[in-house]
Write an enzyme that holds these catalytic residues in place. Structure first.
Site, PDB file in Angstrom:
ATOM      1  CB  ILE A  98     -11.685  -3.213 -16.598  1.00 17.69           C
ATOM      2  CG1 ILE A  98     -12.185  -1.858 -16.074  1.00 17.69           C
ATOM      3  CG2 ILE A  98     -11.540  -4.221 -15.459  1.00 17.69           C
ATOM      4  CD1 ILE A  98     -11.194  -1.097 -15.193  1.00 17.69           C
ATOM      5  CG  LEU A  99      -5.629  -4.710 -18.229  1.00 21.55           C
ATOM      6  CD1 LEU A  99      -4.285  -4.601 -17.523  1.00 21.55           C
ATOM      7  CD2 LEU A  99      -5.443  -4.900 -19.725  1.00 21.55           C
ATOM      8  CG  ASN A 100      -8.880 -10.499 -14.419  1.00 22.10           C
ATOM      9  OD1 ASN A 100     -10.045 -10.646 -14.064  1.00 22.10           O
ATOM     10  ND2 ASN A 100      -7.971 -11.457 -14.288  1.00 22.10           N
ATOM     11  CG  PHE A 117      -1.676  -1.348   1.343  1.00 22.80           C
ATOM     12  CD1 PHE A 117      -2.612  -1.753   0.403  1.00 22.80           C
ATOM     13  CD2 PHE A 117      -1.360  -2.209   2.375  1.00 22.80           C
ATOM     14  CE1 PHE A 117      -3.230  -2.994   0.506  1.00 22.80           C
ATOM     15  CE2 PHE A 117      -1.960  -3.455   2.485  1.00 22.80           C
ATOM     16  CZ  PHE A 117      -2.899  -3.844   1.547  1.00 22.80           C
ATOM     17  N   GLY A 142      -5.442   1.068  -8.708  1.00 20.44           N
ATOM     18  CA  GLY A 142      -5.005   0.804  -7.332  1.00 20.44           C
ATOM     19  C   GLY A 142      -5.497   1.828  -6.324  1.00 20.44           C
ATOM     20  CD  GLU A 143      -2.702   4.472  -5.767  1.00 24.00           C
ATOM     21  OE1 GLU A 143      -2.643   4.755  -4.564  1.00 24.00           O
ATOM     22  OE2 GLU A 143      -1.954   3.614  -6.308  1.00 24.00           O
ATOM     23  N   GLY A 166      -0.467  -8.138  -4.519  1.00 21.78           N
ATOM     24  CA  GLY A 166      -1.908  -8.338  -4.423  1.00 21.78           C
ATOM     25  C   GLY A 166      -2.643  -7.597  -5.518  1.00 21.78           C
ATOM     26  CE  LYS A 169     -12.474 -14.959  -9.772  1.00 20.79           C
ATOM     27  NZ  LYS A 169     -12.603 -16.354 -10.222  1.00 20.79           N
ATOM     28  CB  THR A 170      -7.685  -9.288 -10.549  1.00 18.79           C
ATOM     29  OG1 THR A 170      -7.567  -8.773 -11.882  1.00 18.79           O
ATOM     30  CG2 THR A 170      -7.403 -10.774 -10.568  1.00 18.79           C
TER      31      THR A 170
END
Lengths: 743, 330, 176
Positions: free
Chosen positions: A634-636, A246, A709-710, A472, A638-639
């Site tokens: 959005i590449l994936n 983080f 991420g943010e 992560g 789910k993640t």
């Protein structure tokens, strides 16, 4: 490029290793003849060490050596050598440099022993005599020392506020609608679940293999080589798994310095792990005080934006973040005055913590806007639409894409916002007052140069690697997806490797820029690989001589020329015919600077929150959050959804839970454990909905990635605070909001 | 963590004999608090005497008077989920399950729960003065960060609170602590077990060195109809109480014939005020009476810089919890 | 185990005494008896990670405040950081490395399917805790699961996915 995997909800490729416990983190390499370090920390915040008593500790059976400032081996002299990739202007902290204490909790001694328990016990026997000076750690009590931040390399990614525009003070006075106030939040610590740890394997004289907890293996490598005068090639840093970071892993922490120092000095393998208290003895999100004064005309159009901020920094570095710039990026106003200052305190340097600056600065912005909307008698969404802009007024550049309106629309619909009664205290369930609030989030889309290598082997496997990180964030998974699509291969045959400084260069992984940066590098390496495949085809197969790269489809593991007269060739055949039975290409992924510079590039979000507030006790429960995200491709899902969910949990935590409490008499944090530094538990988290709004952006990069991420965190705390206002009629500006604020 | 030897005892008597010869020894049962304290260098026993292998102390058995005996080594979770506890003393079950985490409750014992030490930030940080940890060194919490500290029964020497949930219910239920020592056995009424800090805050309770808690007796009549446990804290679970309350009533013909109200998180021991409970007796259950009872219970409460809100919070919580106890299923 | 008590004299002003002697103990871990030599001050967690190289069990706080070290002892979940290895002789200890008979335990698969983790550091503890919770049989609703899993912190914020994963396994078990 055919997109068979990009955009698909694929399970994390590192999942099996993580759920079976086979994924190894920095402290889990049980190499032979391992020595264990244990650190002693200062108990004053400012002053000098007069004496360290080591006698008892040294007598414990199994203690091999004890280091203090008095006996530590010499390291580089120049401050510059200690500057890592994320170092702010100033002089980086050097552990055990001399007898000066510059913050409470500073490492001042380290025991090295043959077992962890012996080191821990011996460390407890060390006593220290200090000459303590007065320490200043309370931001609010030291505002008189606030000054402009020093500029340095870090200012490149964190520009200072733009110059004032118009006359904001006058316009504010004249405005019929006025809102604003004073906002304070205290220090927060990252507290990833994995404590910082380094295992140093002493391979040979001046040659080390280092397992480190870091968001940048090359950053660690560079730091160690510079500080200890080693050759880059003799320092190999590995961090294949990182148990959360983080932002805390963006800089080398002191366990790295101390463990490497001991390993080189003692010529043995050393592990040093920080305990949970010690996780509060380095960087943190800085305490920040902000004031806003916004004015709008009678119709609700903003006329004046004034946002000033004073943040804490250490006495030795000027850590900065972008706090006040956001307001005028998303809300147009003819009169703007933004001020950002620092107050140096006797504390460790702050450092980037998830959505640094954004999570801090957008809180007052979005609450002040909510107040104005309330005064104007307008719905908060309508008010934002009235003050909407497709241009970033702080730079005068248009947004490369901005689907924020669509975020409002989709999130409001999912939430059921249309049924909202604007009156505060108008909804209740039994003893609980119910409130609905919303806010906007923004985070800049960045990209930095990154290298990757793609290697195709004769067994039909593709390995792509880059020295980037996955803490992560899903990097392992999404990079494999990008590579598989780029090469027209099955994902089963593609592996992405990371977290090794021997791999092609990647900068620290943070700021939400890794997917865009490394993704571009992976594409570049795959393009390089395609060129090499064609070249190989041309050298082995005459009919390919006149075929251009553009005339070939790379699908199903084959070169398939559009001219059907030319026969397809399998990658495996070309690899088999190559030296070492493989073909490889190493390339740099560059940002499209010429295209990018004309635009502001940012991800946006709309967050809608429902809270229940107990009318007697002030206990807040966030019953529902809906977050709509516009972050390009959005590449994936789910993640990516998980990333956003994590951001929302962080938002709940920032709004209602976490704060490092300091006793300013001694400049010491008092709740340095996970029992009393409250992050949310499972029972704190209820319904969370994530919507990804479609957003096509050809400017940010080829793949259209903005980074996530943010953005999941920004805007969540003000949405909750605004919902609390709607529930209770009470405007709480400080964070975290505790039950006693609402009683 | 300091250096210590380890021995497992087979009987309470053997354990008592070993410890009587060594003032620096400590018993260990669940270990959930002691090992934590040892890692913090707060507890530094030179010898641990493991009680876990002593047979029979982990049982929960009916007493001839229809009361219940809770073995000292019975785990908190096994106690809370025990059918007889659930049926007869649901207030106790609820209180236990409001504390700690499932993992900790699986390890922590009933005896150990009574002996857990305060969570005062300053007690836990050996770099700061604390009269409980180091008598005579001063109380840093008094003028420090004292959100979690006492509002009742404290002294200038100590403002720590006793952190247990289970004990709040045991206090309300008039439990008795059975103790065995080198000189024999004795019984301690629950409300006399824990101490107020006064000028000896280093003493949490009236257990003597070498004495072992063997069991806790619950008297018959578990007040299992009208009861409620309420815990207010800074997160929904896995956090210590700012204020917790065990309330139980016996109602007859629309009147309160027995009232128990015990508070946790506010003092150095579970807090009960007989005057308030007597006040409620023979009254109809009504919000107004509960409000008056709350005022009686908080009489003399003193707020510190960061915890003054707990006085009003406790009053409101008492009223709410009394009302909830009237309809515990809702 | 020796039956005669030994006492170390480490009075405050005196120099440190000799360390307590090392003990040979047998721990039954994942169905196998493992002999290790430890001093009494070695926690079960450190014995697993350091002495037995079972590093799947994580150290997040070392104070029973995060749940990353959760293992099953005789089927029940505990914090392995708050018990000593010498206290666990004769017990049946199961770690993340031992929960699957062959292949993956349904809970492990459910965690992957629901993306119930990000960094993975709390994950073995979450999975052991979830299995322990279902063994214990007191979780009946989604709310129960949330409360009874609150001893396992996840800083990445995967809580809703964790509950989804557990509910799936729980419902599948209920239908058996």
């Amino acid at each position: 490029m055919q997109q068979k995997y990009i955009g698909k909800a694929i399970s994390r490729v590192d999942g099996p290793a993580k759920v079976t416990g086979t994924a190894k983190y920095a402290a889990e390499y049980n190499v032979p003849d391992l020595h264990y370090g244990y650190v002693v920390n200062s108990t004053i915040a400012n002053g000098e060490i007069e004496k360290i008593n080591l006698t008892k500790a040294a007598m414990v059976d199994g203690v091999v050596k004890i280091y203090t400032h008095e006996n530590r081996p010499s390291t580089a002299w120049l401050s510059l050598n200690y500057a890592d990739m994320d170092a702010p202007p100033g002089k980086p902290f050097v552990p055990m440099h001399n007898n000066k204490v510059v913050y409470n909790g500073q490492p001042i001694a380290m025991v090295v022993a043959k077992s962890f328990e012996v080191a821990r016990y011996a460390a407890s026997l060390i006593t220290v005599e200090y000459k303590a000076d007065k320490s200043d750690t309370d931001l609010v009590a030291n505002l008189q020392n606030a000054r402009d931040p020093k500029k340095g390399l870090a200012s490149f990614l964190k520009p200072p506020p733009p110059k004032p525009k118009g006359n904001a003070a006058k316009a504010y006075e004249a405005a019929p609608l006025k809102a604003g106030g004073s906002f304070y939040h205290g220090v927060e610590h990252h507290n990833p679940m994995e404590p910082f740890a380094t295992t140093v394997v002493y391979e040979d004289k001046d040659k080390l293999k280092i397992y480190d907890k870091t968001q940048g293996s090359v950053n660690t490598q560079m730091y160690v080589a510079n500080v200890f005068g080693l050759k880059f090639k003799d320092v190999r840093v590995l961090s294949p798994f990182v148990g959360g970071a983080f932002g805390s892993g963006l800089r080398p922490q002191y366990q790295l310095f101390l463990s490497v120092m001991a390993a080189l000095d003692m010529q043995c393998n050393v592990r040093l792990t920080l305990n949970r208290h010690q996780m509060f003895t380095f960087g943190h999100r800085p305490a920040t005080l902000q004031n806003t004064f916004y004015g709008a005309d009678a119709d609700g159009k903003l006329q004046s934006i004034q946002h000033e901020s004073v943040a804490e920094t250490s006495t030795y570095e000027d850590y900065t973040e972008i706090v006040v710039n956001w307001a005028n990026m998303i809300y147009p106003s003819p009169n703007v005055n933004l001020q950002y200052k620092l107050a140096p305190l006797n504390m460790a340097s702050p450092m980037d913590m998830r959505a640094p600056g954004g999570a801090t600065g957008m809180h007052p912005v979005e609450i002040t806007i909510d107040e104005l909307a309330h005064q104007a008698g307008m719905d908060p969404v309508e008010f934002r639409l009235l003050n909407y802009t497709d241009e970033d007024e702080t730079t005068g550049k248009p947004y490369s894409s901005k689907e924020l309106k669509e975020c409002f629309k989709q999130a409001a619909e999912k939430f059921g916002w249309a049924k909202r009664n604007p009156q505060p205290r108008s909804m209740r369930r039994g003893h609980k007052l119910v409130g609905w609030g919303m806010a906007t989030g923004i985070w800049e889309a960045m990209q930095v140069p990154t290298r990757a290598e793609a290697i195709l082997t004769a067994d039909g496997k593709l390995t792509v690697r880059s020295a980037t990180a996955d803490f992560g964030t899903g990097t392992y998974t999404v990079m494999a997806q990008i590579a598989a699509d780029a090469m027209g291969m099955s994902l089963d045959n593609v592996t992405f490797e990371l977290g090794d400084s021997d791999m092609p260069f990647a900068p620290i992984s943070g700021g939400s820029f890794t997917a865009a940066s490394c993704g571009t590098a992976v594409q570049a390496a795959c393009l390089g690989l395609k060129k090499k495949l064609l070249k190989k085809a041309q050298s082995t197969n005459a009919e390919y001589k006149s075929v251009n790269l553009d005339d070939i489809a790379f699908v199903d593991g084959q070169l398939q020329p559009t001219n059907s007269a030319v026969k397809p060739i399998a990658y495996t055949d070309l690899a088999a015919a190559s030296k070492n039975k493989q073909i490889a290409s190493k390339n740099m992924g560059w940002p499209q600077m010429m295209k990018q510079r004309k635009y502001t590039r940012a991800a946006h979000s709309a967050i809608f929150a429902e809270v229940e507030v107990d009318e007697d006790f002030g206990v807040v429960k966030v019953t529902r959050l809906v977050s709509a995200i516009a972050a390009g491709k959005i590449l994936n899902p789910k993640t990516a959804r998980s990333q956003i969910l994590g951001g929302m949990v962080w938002g709940i935590s920032k709004a209602l839970r976490e704060e490092s409490v300091m006793d300013h008499r001694i400049g010491r944090f008092m709740n340095t454990n996970l029992g009393e530094y409250h992050t949310p538990v499972n029972a704190d988290i209820h319904q969370l909905d994530v919507i990804f709004v479609e957003e096509d952006d050809q400017i940010v990069n080829d793949l259209g990635i903005k980074g996530i991420g943010e953005i999941g965190l920004v805007g969540v705390p003000p949405a909750i605070a605004n919902a609390i206002f709607h529930a209770t009629g009470k405007r709480v500006r400080n964070l975290p909001i505790k039950l006693n604020d609402l009683m | 963590m300091n250096n210590f030897t380890y021995i497992a005892a087979d009987t309470p008597k053997q354990a008592a004999n070993i410890i009587s010869q060594n003032p620096d020894a400590a018993f260990i049962a669940g270990g959930t608090n002691l090992i934590d304290l040892m890692k913090e260098n707060i507890a530094k026993p030179n010898q641990l005497i493991d009680l876990n292998k002593i047979p029979g102390l982990d049982e929960i058995t009916e007493l001839p008077d229809a009361g219940l005996r809770l073995g000292a080594l019975a785990r908190n979770a096994d106690t809370a989920y025990h059918p007889l506890v659930q049926e007869r003393y649901p207030l106790l079950a609820d209180a236990i399950l409001a504390g700690a985490s499932a993992q900790l409750r699986n390890m922590a014992t009933n005896g150990g729960n009574l002996l857990q030490r305060t969570r005062c930030y300053y007690f836990y940080d050996i770099a700061t003065p604390c009269n409980k940890r180091e008598p005579g060194s001063g109380c840093a919490a008094y003028d420090g960060y004292n959100r979690m500290n006492a509002i009742l029964g404290s002294s200038e020497h100590c403002v720590a609170v006793f952190p247990s949930d289970m004990c709040v219910a045991l206090a309300a239920l008039n439990a008795t602590v059975n103790v065995s020592g080198a000189t024999g056995e004795r019984q301690i009424p629950f409300n006399e077990f824990h101490r107020l800090p006064g000028d000896t805050p280093q003493l949490d309770n009236n257990l003597q060195h070498g004495e072992i808690i063997t069991s806790i007796d619950l008297p018959p009549g578990g007040l299992n109809k009208n009861y409620s446990y309420l815990k207010l804290r800074d997160r929904t679970s896995y956090a210590f109480a700012l204020v917790s309350i065990a309330t139980a009533f016996e109602l007859k013909d629309g009147l309160i014939v027995d009232a128990r109200i015990a508070l946790g998180g506010v003092a150095h021991k579970p807090w009960r005020v007989t005057e308030a409970e007597e006040f409620l007796k023979n009254k109809q259950p009504a919000k107004e009476s509960f409000t008056q009872a709350a005022t009686l219970i908080l009489k003399g409460a003193v707020g510190l810089k960061h915890n003054a809100f707990k006085i009003e919070l406790a009053k409101r919580a008492i009223v709410r919890n009394c009302l909830t106890a009237l309809n515990p299923d809702k | 185990m020796k039956s005669e008590p030994q006492v170390i004299n480490n009075e405050h002003d005196k120099l440190p005494a000799a360390l307590a002697p090392e003990l040979d103990i047998v721990l039954r871990v994942n169905g196998h008896d493992r002999t290790i030599t430890v001093r009494p001050w070695v926690t079960l967690l450190d014995a697993l990670r350091g002495r037995l190289d079972l590093t799947g069990t994580k150290k997040g706080c070392d104070h029973g405040q995060c749940g990353a070290c959760t293992v099953l002892v005789n089927g029940k979940r505990i914090n392995s950081c708050l018990t000593l290895a010498v206290m666990q002789t004769g017990n049946d200890i199961t770690t993340i490395e031992g929960i699957a008979q062959d292949g993956m335990h349904p809970m492990q698969q459910a965690f992957i399917d629901h993306d119930a983790f990000q960094c993975g550091y709390c994950t073995p503890g979450q999975i052991c805790s979830a299995i322990g919770m279902l063994n214990e049989g007191h979780a009946h609703t989604r709310g129960d699961v949330q409360e009874l899993m609150s001893g396992n912190l996840c800083r990445c914020g995967a809580y809703t996915n964790i509950v989804d994963a557990i509910m799936e396994v729980k419902e599948a078990q209920g239908n058996e």
